[in-house]
Structures are given as C-alpha cells and as structure tokens.
Scaffold this active site. Structure first.
Site, PDB file in Angstrom:
ATOM      1  N   LEU A 128       2.942   6.117  -2.731  1.00 55.17           N
ATOM      2  CA  LEU A 128       4.055   6.983  -3.107  1.00 55.17           C
ATOM      3  C   LEU A 128       4.341   6.956  -4.602  1.00 55.17           C
ATOM      4  O   LEU A 128       4.771   7.963  -5.170  1.00 55.17           O
ATOM      5  CB  LEU A 128       5.284   6.631  -2.283  1.00 55.17           C
ATOM      6  CG  LEU A 128       5.060   6.867  -0.773  1.00 55.17           C
ATOM      7  CD1 LEU A 128       6.202   6.293   0.036  1.00 55.17           C
ATOM      8  CD2 LEU A 128       4.851   8.325  -0.465  1.00 55.17           C
ATOM      9  N   VAL A 165       0.840  -1.202   0.000  1.00 55.42           N
ATOM     10  CA  VAL A 165       0.000   0.000   0.000  1.00 55.42           C
ATOM     11  C   VAL A 165       0.876   1.252   0.000  1.00 55.42           C
ATOM     12  O   VAL A 165       0.588   2.223  -0.700  1.00 55.42           O
ATOM     13  CB  VAL A 165      -0.988  -0.006   1.192  1.00 55.42           C
ATOM     14  CG1 VAL A 165      -1.828   1.263   1.212  1.00 55.42           C
ATOM     15  CG2 VAL A 165      -1.896  -1.230   1.132  1.00 55.42           C
ATOM     16  N   CYS A 166       1.966   1.222   0.756  1.00 61.19           N
ATOM     17  CA  CYS A 166       2.883   2.377   0.784  1.00 61.19           C
ATOM     18  C   CYS A 166       3.507   2.598  -0.588  1.00 61.19           C
ATOM     19  O   CYS A 166       3.637   3.737  -1.049  1.00 61.19           O
ATOM     20  CB  CYS A 166       3.962   2.176   1.846  1.00 61.19           C
ATOM     21  SG  CYS A 166       3.295   2.095   3.524  1.00 61.19           S
ATOM     22  N   GLN A 167       3.865   1.518  -1.245  1.00 58.51           N
ATOM     23  CA  GLN A 167       4.420   1.613  -2.591  1.00 58.51           C
ATOM     24  C   GLN A 167       3.396   2.237  -3.532  1.00 58.51           C
ATOM     25  O   GLN A 167       3.719   3.152  -4.294  1.00 58.51           O
ATOM     26  CB  GLN A 167       4.827   0.238  -3.093  1.00 58.51           C
ATOM     27  CG  GLN A 167       5.347   0.235  -4.511  1.00 58.51           C
ATOM     28  CD  GLN A 167       5.686  -1.170  -4.989  1.00 58.51           C
ATOM     29  OE1 GLN A 167       5.894  -2.086  -4.206  1.00 58.51           O
ATOM     30  NE2 GLN A 167       5.724  -1.339  -6.292  1.00 58.51           N
TER      31      GLN A 167
END
Length: 157
Positions: A53, A48-50
């Site tokens: 960002l 999810v962070c990937q």
C-alpha cells in the site's frame, strides 16, 4: 478461484474512515467516469501489506494519470485501517470488508490463514469504466506482491 476477466464486477458499498468520520464508498459510483483498481490485502499493520500500500500511495500519480481510482480492501475495521493509513502515510482510501461480503463475492477469501478463517487473499482487480473486470490476479501466498506493471498495462489497454 478469483473472478476472471470479462466478468461484470460485483457492486458494493463499503465503509472507509477518515478525519471527517465514516464514509460510504460505492464501486459503481465511478462507472462511466474512471477505471478502478481494487487491491485486497490480508491484514493492516503487517509488513507485506504495508509495503504494497505504501508502494501504491507513493506512485499514486501514475494511477491518477491513467484515470484510475485505487482502493485497498481488507477485513479489518475501518478504525484499524485509519490507524494503519496514518501510521504509514497511506494515501489511497482503505475500505473495510468487515463482514467479508465483498471478498466472498470476488472469491478471494482464505479458508484458513495462520489459523484465521475468512481473511482476504492478496488480490488485484482492474475494473473498466463500464464495470467489467479487465485484469484479475490473486495469490494463495500472502507474501506475493501484486504485479503493478501488469495492473498499469491493463489500465492503458
């Protein structure tokens, strides 16, 4: 509960890592010139962070056109963040809140996430040129994505 709109944004200086080495990034350095978007995220090298960002990096021109600088902030070391950015073509600066001071100041730390203490919640803040928070969002669910249309609308206001 995360800091609310109308609040003076807590100033900070955090480390970022790039090919030239470690650099200090100070929030107030942009005051008077640019709006700032802070995107707190739990961990580098997670799906999810990937996605979050990479989405922002891919649309960076939109933020630039709104006279905004965007920073990603996590408790990861600046060295891990650099590897994460290179592996995923993330072009926004990633700032290391390794000591958790900034996440605490913005009140966006999980007390426990998957057994890890003091991990940054997925959160977004828009800070105007005067250093005031004009948009604040934070999620208890690390799978929730920031509402990018709301962030851009706050930058236009």
């Amino acid at each position: 509960m995360a800091l609310s709109t109308g609040t003076k944004a807590p100033d900070f200086t955090l480390k970022s890592k790039n090919d030239d080495g470690l650099v200090d990034v100070t929030l107030s350095a942009k005051f008077g010139d640019q709006n700032t978007v802070l995107l707190f995220f739990p961990f580098a090298f997670t799906g999810v962070c990937q996605e979050e960002l990479c989405t922002v990096s891919g649309g960076f021109g939109e933020y630039d056109a709104l006279n905004a600088v965007v920073y990603g902030i996590s408790i990861d070391s600046p060295f891990a963040q650099e590897g994460f950015a290179k592996a995923n073509n993330i072009t926004i600066p990633l700032l290391s809140d390794f000591n958790k001071d900034v996440s605490a100041a913005y009140d966006v730390l999980y007390s426990d996430l998957l057994g890890f203490k003091g991990v940054s919640k997925r959160s977004a803040f828009v800070i105007n040129k005067e250093g005031e928070i004009t948009y604040a969002w934070s999620s208890e669910d690390p799978h929730d994505m920031p509402l990018f249309d709301e962030i851009k609308a706050a930058l236009k206001a």
